[in-house]
Design an enzyme around this catalytic site. Structure first.
Site, short mmCIF file in Angstrom:
data_model
loop_
_atom_site.label_atom_id
_atom_site.label_comp_id
_atom_site.label_asym_id
_atom_site.label_seq_id
_atom_site.Cartn_x
_atom_site.Cartn_y
_atom_site.Cartn_z
N HIS A 132 28.49 51.17 62.65
CA HIS A 132 27.87 50.40 63.73
C HIS A 132 27.52 51.23 64.95
O HIS A 132 27.13 50.67 65.97
CB HIS A 132 28.78 49.27 64.20
CG HIS A 132 29.00 48.20 63.19
ND1 HIS A 132 28.24 47.06 63.13
CD2 HIS A 132 29.90 48.11 62.19
CE1 HIS A 132 28.68 46.29 62.15
NE2 HIS A 132 29.69 46.91 61.55
N LYS A 157 25.14 41.14 77.71
CA LYS A 157 25.71 42.01 76.68
C LYS A 157 26.86 42.75 77.33
O LYS A 157 27.02 42.70 78.55
CB LYS A 157 24.67 43.00 76.14
CG LYS A 157 23.91 43.75 77.26
CD LYS A 157 22.90 44.74 76.70
CE LYS A 157 21.61 44.10 76.27
NZ LYS A 157 21.34 44.21 74.86
N ARG A 158 27.69 43.45 76.51
CA ARG A 158 28.73 44.27 77.12
C ARG A 158 28.09 45.22 78.14
O ARG A 158 26.95 45.68 77.96
CB ARG A 158 29.46 45.07 76.05
CG ARG A 158 30.39 44.22 75.20
CD ARG A 158 31.49 43.56 76.00
NE ARG A 158 32.46 44.53 76.45
CZ ARG A 158 33.72 44.58 76.06
NH1 ARG A 158 34.19 43.69 75.21
NH2 ARG A 158 34.55 45.48 76.53
N LYS A 201 23.57 50.96 77.65
CA LYS A 201 22.74 49.75 77.64
C LYS A 201 21.92 49.63 78.93
O LYS A 201 21.03 48.81 79.04
CB LYS A 201 23.62 48.52 77.44
CG LYS A 201 24.33 48.50 76.08
CD LYS A 201 25.29 47.31 75.99
CE LYS A 201 26.17 47.34 74.77
NZ LYS A 201 25.49 46.89 73.53
N THR A 231 22.01 42.57 68.57
CA THR A 231 21.80 41.27 67.93
C THR A 231 21.42 40.22 68.98
O THR A 231 20.76 39.24 68.65
CB THR A 231 23.06 40.80 67.17
OG1 THR A 231 24.20 41.03 68.00
CG2 THR A 231 23.22 41.56 65.87
N LYS A 236 18.69 36.93 69.18
CA LYS A 236 19.00 35.58 69.65
C LYS A 236 18.00 35.14 70.74
O LYS A 236 17.55 34.00 70.75
CB LYS A 236 20.44 35.52 70.18
CG LYS A 236 21.47 35.73 69.06
CD LYS A 236 22.85 36.12 69.58
CE LYS A 236 23.70 36.68 68.45
NZ LYS A 236 24.93 37.37 68.93
#
Ligand code: Z57
Length: 824
Positions: free
Chosen positions: A368, A559-560, A565, A667, A671
């Site tokens: 992952h 998100k985290r 990110k 992911t 969504k």
């Protein structure tokens, strides 16, 4: 008793009409909760309803188990240290197909359905993407009628609850089990010993064969807790089996007998600490001993359980892999490889080669992450203290593997170091990813780009050795939870226009393409989005006290929180817009609301500082009268599955802005798009495939490609050059550093700014200009509401690929080779 057939047991408790459901709720209120209706609290009613729903699932679970057993079907065991299923109640009601009936029953009882659903505390047994993916896959496996068991850990405390105090993240313990958990069935008799520590001894068995005995130092007991996982619209009800640790009461009788009562009790406490808490790190690994113990604990229980069930069939163990395949969700359960070897060789006297054949054909491994710091490694000395026998087995696996590799590549030893499961050096380590690759029949990445980078950069030598081993299965998400359940206005509209087939056949969303230009449909589409934005605004108000305007563009990043990110890239854009509006009060841009959400690992200083920065910028912007409603920023606290339900559907813009090559898949990106948001994103992870599907004209692309990123890295990156050449960027950074957003404190955000100016590991400054310009295109596009709506419809219409049903279908066809089994 034998005369009581299972159909007779199907008593009065499982009727599917409103009257029967109402009766069930009342019975549970009295006989489970011990409350009369007039004194019952909302929580009592929730529990009564949950039990009424559960009654309607359990028989299906039993019939499913019986059917699978009779069929002798192959079973997938999904081994995962994390499962993040989200609230169960609404999902189970939908899967049973009794939504209407429950609503009616609840209304007749004078209760509010929505607030009953609100009562549920979600099981937060995961950090983020990886745990949520496991839950989506459990949903899809049941819906696709695949015999499957999810194996994991029943953490007493899940992921911490995030509160925001003075702009900072504060972690609160997640006591999710305080009020009980109606969804789990404890199996106190289903228990296994798990041993730790000690040493090994060699001995000759009665046939004179040299064998190894592990003399462990301590043990704990694992007790099973089962949660049924229903497929949508089918009878198949699979199992999530989570292990909880218990003390082996009589183990340290020595201490007890010598009068060391407190010592013995202390040992009990230590044993039960094992499954106490989830490690809250999403990406980097901590290297903590307790974490290794957790991993081995749940893996050992799960494998013992699999062997137990297998032996009931009477088949010989050398056929084990025909009956089972075990998917390793990252390397967290990779210790399963030496553990199965131990069970076969030490416990069942199988010869090594046969055991290795069985093992290697049992496991498949999903990677992952590409982040080097997230690839799990355990220091040898620690490993040896906790699992001495497993370390020996790993040495043996490694030496045989290196022999095989040496012959195959016909090369010199230097090359082999890169392949070895053991990393030599000052502090030698076990490389869990190498162990997982060597011990598995297939390895997969989670998006096309990610799998390709695995082959080319992370595991090139393994790829050369076994060119067919590394494959791709692009992630997916379940449309049941992330559309049908969480976006009911959209689900209703879809039902009217294209029916309900999309719920289990997401490609049929394609039918929407024909409606994309239909003005009437567009208007209904906008109404749906509007309702969802109002709902998000209500929740944001309740959670933060801040009012946000559903007429503004909702630009969302949830998100985290992690540097790769790049939430801080988003923040630099916000500061830039703010500066533009201050400098040019007449500037005409569509009003925007920026919504953030996400947890930072408690020990991750920079991520926590980013949260503080977001909140500080929000505070200044939101109270600046010059903004006049044109710019707002909110940080939605405690992002989890429950809050996600109202956030994704309310978004106009989805922020997927990681540095190319860093986000394995993502992911959340799926969504959002499935709920009609348009993506602003880099060519990273599954963004690439989303863009391919929805069409490049319906996707806001910016930033470097992965190839450009690595080229820049090669040639040497100097972040300050970018700052010097871009006045808007310089000004945004200066403002952040100056104390403007921190009540004059010019030290607070210094580490954040310095990190960007001196190093900038995720190249925020490189992509800044392209991002800001792309955002300007978004603002322009949003003015043309008809065109925007069209793009939104086309996004949804073309997202069928990203159903987790498609992912699971690929796993079953290409990896597991498992057939579905009907349950009647
Ligand atoms: C985690 O949530 C993910 C990777 C990890 O190595 C760990 Br540890 C936790 C995420 C990736 O970051 C996402 O890109 C991916 O979509 C998700 O796993 C599911 O595959």
């Amino acid at each position: 008793m034998s005369e009581v057939t299972s159909s007779k047991i199907q008593s009065t408790r499982v009727g599917m009409d409103a009257a029967a459901i109402k009766q069930s709720i009342l019975e549970h209120l009295v006989h489970t909760q011990s409350r009369f209706p007039d004194v019952a609290s909302e929580s009592d009613w929730y529990n009564a309803l949950a039990h009424a729903v559960r009654d309607r699932m359990l028989e299906r679970m039993m019939v499913t188990a019986k059917t699978y057993k009779a069929n002798k079907s192959r079973t997938v065991c999904y081994l995962s240290a994390e499962f993040l299923p989200g609230p169960h109640l609404a999902n189970n009601i939908l899967a049973l197909g009794i939504w209407q009936e429950v609503q009616e029953a609840v209304a007749q009882l004078g209760l509010d359905f929505e607030s009953l659903l609100e009562e549920e505390v979600e099981p937060g047994l995961g950090n983020g993407g990886l745990g949520r993916l496991a839950a989506c896959y459990m949903d899809s496996m049941a819906t696709l009628k695949i015999p499957a068991i999810g194996y994991g850990i029943r953490y007493e405390f899940g992921i911490f609850r995030q509160e925001i105090e003075d702009g900072w993240q504060v972690e609160k313990t997640d006591k999710w089990l305080s009020y009980g958990n109606p969804w789990e069935i404890p199996r106190p008799r289903l228990r296994f010993n798990v041993h730790f520590g000690g040493h090994t001894e060699q001995f000759k068995d009665i046939d004179g064969i040299l064998r190894v005995k592990w003399i462990p130092e301590w043990r704990v007991i694992g007790v099973a807790h089962d949660t049924p996982v229903m497929g949508y619209g089918v009878k198949n009800t699979n199992l999530l089996r989570l292990w909880s640790s218990e003390a082996a009461e009589s183990f340290n009788f020595q201490a007890f007998n010598t009068g060391d009562y407190y010592g013995a009790v202390n040992e009990k406490v230590t044993s039960e600490n094992l499954t106490k808490v989830l490690y809250p790190n999403d990406e980097p690994e901590a290297g903590k001993r307790l974490r290794l113990e957790q991993q081995y604990f749940f893996v050992s229980c799960s494998l013992q359980d699999m062997v137990r069930i297998y032996l009931q069939s009477g088949d010989p163990l050398d056929q084990f892999h025909h009956k089972y395949t075990a998917q390793l969700n990252d390397t967290h359960p990779a210790i399963a490889i030496p553990e199965l070897m131990r069970l076969l060789v030490d416990r069942n006297q199988m010869d090594w080669d046969t055991a290795w054949h069985v093992t290697r054909n049992t496991f498949a491994y999903t990677n992952h992450t590409l982040l080097p710091e997230a690839l799990e490694k355990w220091p040898l000395d620690l490993f040896k203290k906790v699992l001495p026998r497993h370390l020996e087995i790993i040495y043996e696996i490694n030496s045989r593997f290196l022999d095989e590799a040496r012959m195959k590549i016909h090369g010199l030893n230097g090359h082999l170091e890169k392949l070895s499961i053991i990393e030599e050096g000052a502090r030698p380590q076990v490389r869990m990813a190498h162990l997982a690759v060597v011990g598995s029949y297939k390895v997969n990445g989670v998006a096309e780009l990610h799998s390709e980078l695995l082959r080319q950069n992370v595991l090139p030598d393994f790829h050369a050795l076994w060119p067919d081993k590394i494959t791709n299965v692009t992630n997916g998400v379940t449309p049941r939870r992330f559309m049908l359940l969480s976006n009911q206005p959209l689900a209703h509209l879809l039902r009217e226009r294209i029916g309900c087939g999309w719920v289990t056949d997401l490609d049929s969303l394609h039918k929407l393409e024909a409606l994309a230009d239909d003005p009437d449909f567009q208007q209904q589409w906008q109404k749906v989005k509007r309702r969802n934005k109002e709902r998000l605004a209500r929740h944001a108000l309740a959670a933060t006290g801040q009012k946000i305007d559903p007429d503004s563009l909702f630009d969302v990043q949830v998100k985290r929180v992690h540097e790769y990110k790049r939430q801080h890239l988003n923040l630099l854009h916000i500061i830039t817009l703010y500066n533009r509006l201050k400098d040019n009060p007449g500037l005409d841009i569509p009003p925007r609301t920026f919504v953030f959400g996400g947890k930072a690992a408690p020990g991750y200083f920079m991520a926590k500082l980013i949260i503080k920065a977001i909140n500080s910028v929000a505070e200044v912007i939101n109270r600046d009268p010059d903004m006049d409603g044109r710019l707002r920023v909110v940080f939605f606290p405690n992002f989890n599955v429950k809050t996600a339900h109202c956030i994704y559907p309310g978004a106009d813009v989805s922020e997927q802005i990681s540095l190319a090559g860093k986000e394995a898949s993502g992911t959340g990106n799926m969504k959002f798009a499935l709920n009609g948001a348009l993506t602003v994103g880099t060519l990273d992870g599954a963004n690439i495939e989303i863009r391919e599907e929805v069409g490049k004209e319906n996707f806001f692309l910016f930033g470097m490609t992965e190839a450009e990123v690595s080229a820049l890295q090669q040639q040497g990156y100097h972040p300050q050059d970018y700052c010097q050449n871009d006045p808007e960027l310089k000004s945004a950074l200066d403002f952040l550093a100056s104390g403007y957003f921190s009540h004059g404190d010019a030290t607070l955000f210094r580490p954040l700014v310095d990190n960007l100016l001196n190093g900038d590991p995720y190249k925020v400054l490189v992509d800044y200009r392209s991002y800001v310009d792309c955002q300007a295109r978004i603002s322009e596009a949003y003015r043309d509401r008809q065109e925007w709506t069209r793009m939104s419809i086309l996004n949804v219409a073309r997202m069928g690929k990203f159903s987790s049903d498609r992912s699971i279908q690929e796993y079953t066809n290409n990896i597991w080779k498992i057939a579905s089994v009907d349950v009647f």
